[in-house]
Design a protein around this motif. Sequence first.
Motif, PDB file in Angstrom:
ATOM      1  N   GLY A  53      21.732  72.047  56.466  1.00 53.79           N
ATOM      2  CA  GLY A  53      22.562  71.408  57.483  1.00 53.79           C
ATOM      3  C   GLY A  53      22.068  71.697  58.894  1.00 53.79           C
ATOM      4  N   GLU A  54      22.415  70.774  59.787  1.00 56.61           N
ATOM      5  CA  GLU A  54      22.012  70.925  61.193  1.00 56.61           C
ATOM      6  C   GLU A  54      22.660  72.145  61.829  1.00 56.61           C
ATOM      7  N   GLU A  55      23.834  72.529  61.337  1.00 53.31           N
ATOM      8  CA  GLU A  55      24.559  73.666  61.914  1.00 53.31           C
ATOM      9  C   GLU A  55      23.745  74.950  61.764  1.00 53.31           C
ATOM     10  N   ALA A  56      23.107  75.136  60.612  1.00 59.53           N
ATOM     11  CA  ALA A  56      22.285  76.336  60.402  1.00 59.53           C
ATOM     12  C   ALA A  56      21.118  76.355  61.373  1.00 59.53           C
ATOM     13  N   LEU A  57      20.534  75.189  61.609  1.00 65.50           N
ATOM     14  CA  LEU A  57      19.420  75.095  62.552  1.00 65.50           C
ATOM     15  C   LEU A  57      19.911  75.414  63.966  1.00 65.50           C
ATOM     16  N   SER A  58      21.028  74.826  64.362  1.00 67.79           N
ATOM     17  CA  SER A  58      21.582  75.070  65.705  1.00 67.79           C
ATOM     18  C   SER A  58      21.958  76.537  65.888  1.00 67.79           C
ATOM     19  N   ARG A  59      22.543  77.140  64.869  1.00 66.44           N
ATOM     20  CA  ARG A  59      22.975  78.534  64.937  1.00 66.44           C
ATOM     21  C   ARG A  59      21.795  79.487  65.122  1.00 66.44           C
ATOM     22  N   ASN A  60      20.657  79.159  64.536  1.00 66.36           N
ATOM     23  CA  ASN A  60      19.496  80.045  64.593  1.00 66.36           C
ATOM     24  C   ASN A  60      18.472  79.665  65.661  1.00 66.36           C
ATOM     25  N   TRP A  61      18.692  78.573  66.381  1.00 62.93           N
ATOM     26  CA  TRP A  61      17.719  78.110  67.371  1.00 62.93           C
ATOM     27  C   TRP A  61      17.672  79.067  68.565  1.00 62.93           C
ATOM     28  N   PRO A  62      16.502  79.634  68.900  1.00 61.10           N
ATOM     29  CA  PRO A  62      16.405  80.603  69.993  1.00 61.10           C
ATOM     30  C   PRO A  62      16.115  79.983  71.357  1.00 61.10           C
ATOM     31  N   GLY A  63      15.819  78.701  71.405  1.00 62.01           N
ATOM     32  CA  GLY A  63      15.366  78.071  72.647  1.00 62.01           C
ATOM     33  C   GLY A  63      16.450  77.282  73.348  1.00 62.01           C
ATOM     34  N   THR A  64      16.006  76.352  74.166  1.00 58.11           N
ATOM     35  CA  THR A  64      16.896  75.535  74.983  1.00 58.11           C
ATOM     36  C   THR A  64      17.470  74.380  74.162  1.00 58.11           C
ATOM     37  N   PRO A  65      18.559  73.772  74.639  1.00 55.22           N
ATOM     38  CA  PRO A  65      19.095  72.588  73.950  1.00 55.22           C
ATOM     39  C   PRO A  65      18.083  71.436  73.889  1.00 55.22           C
ATOM     40  N   ASP A  66      17.276  71.286  74.946  1.00 45.59           N
ATOM     41  CA  ASP A  66      16.239  70.244  74.925  1.00 45.59           C
ATOM     42  C   ASP A  66      15.229  70.510  73.812  1.00 45.59           C
ATOM     43  N   GLY A  67      14.874  71.769  73.624  1.00 44.80           N
ATOM     44  CA  GLY A  67      13.950  72.135  72.553  1.00 44.80           C
ATOM     45  C   GLY A  67      14.541  71.843  71.188  1.00 44.80           C
ATOM     46  N   LEU A  68      15.838  72.115  71.030  1.00 44.11           N
ATOM     47  CA  LEU A  68      16.512  71.827  69.761  1.00 44.11           C
ATOM     48  C   LEU A  68      16.505  70.330  69.478  1.00 44.11           C
ATOM     49  N   ARG A  69      16.763  69.524  70.506  1.00 41.46           N
ATOM     50  CA  ARG A  69      16.717  68.072  70.321  1.00 41.46           C
ATOM     51  C   ARG A  69      15.315  67.627  69.903  1.00 41.46           C
TER      52      ARG A  69
END
Length: 133
Positions: A105-121
Motif C-alpha cells: 500500500g501507498e501508506e507504507a511507502l509514505s510512512r517510511n519515506w525519508p525525503g520531501t513530499p516532492d520526492g515522494l510524488r
Amino acid sequence: MAGAVGGLLLVYIVLLLLLWGYARRHPETVTMKDALRLLPDLLRLLRRLLADKTLGAGVRIRLALLLAYLLSPVDLVPDFVPVIGYADDVIIVALVLRAVIARAGEEALSRNWPGTPDGLRLVLRLAGLGAPR
C-alpha cells in the motif's frame, strides 16, 4: 553446450530489447537527473521498508533482492552502454516498487519515506502511480 549458450544469449538480447522499448515508450516517467537526485532517499526508503515488520515477508524478500541487485557489481546491462546502461536499474527499481506498493500500500511507502513530499510524488510516478493520497 553451444545450444545452451546460444539460448541464454537469445534470452539476454530479447530482454535488452524489451528494456530499450520500455525506456523509449516511457521517457516522461522520470528523467535520469531526477532519478540520481532521488538515489540517497530511495536507498534509505528501501532500508526502512526492509526493517518494517508490518510488511509481509514476500515484500521484504523483493526489497532484499532489489538491494542485492543494486549493490552487485554485475549488472543486467553494463552501465557503459548508452541510455539503457542506467535505464535498466531505473526500470527494475520501478517494477519492484510497483509490486511492493501493490502489496503493502501507498501508506507504507509514505510512512517510511525519508525525503520531501516532492520526492515522494516522484517515486510514486516512477512506480507508475499518481500523487499520494
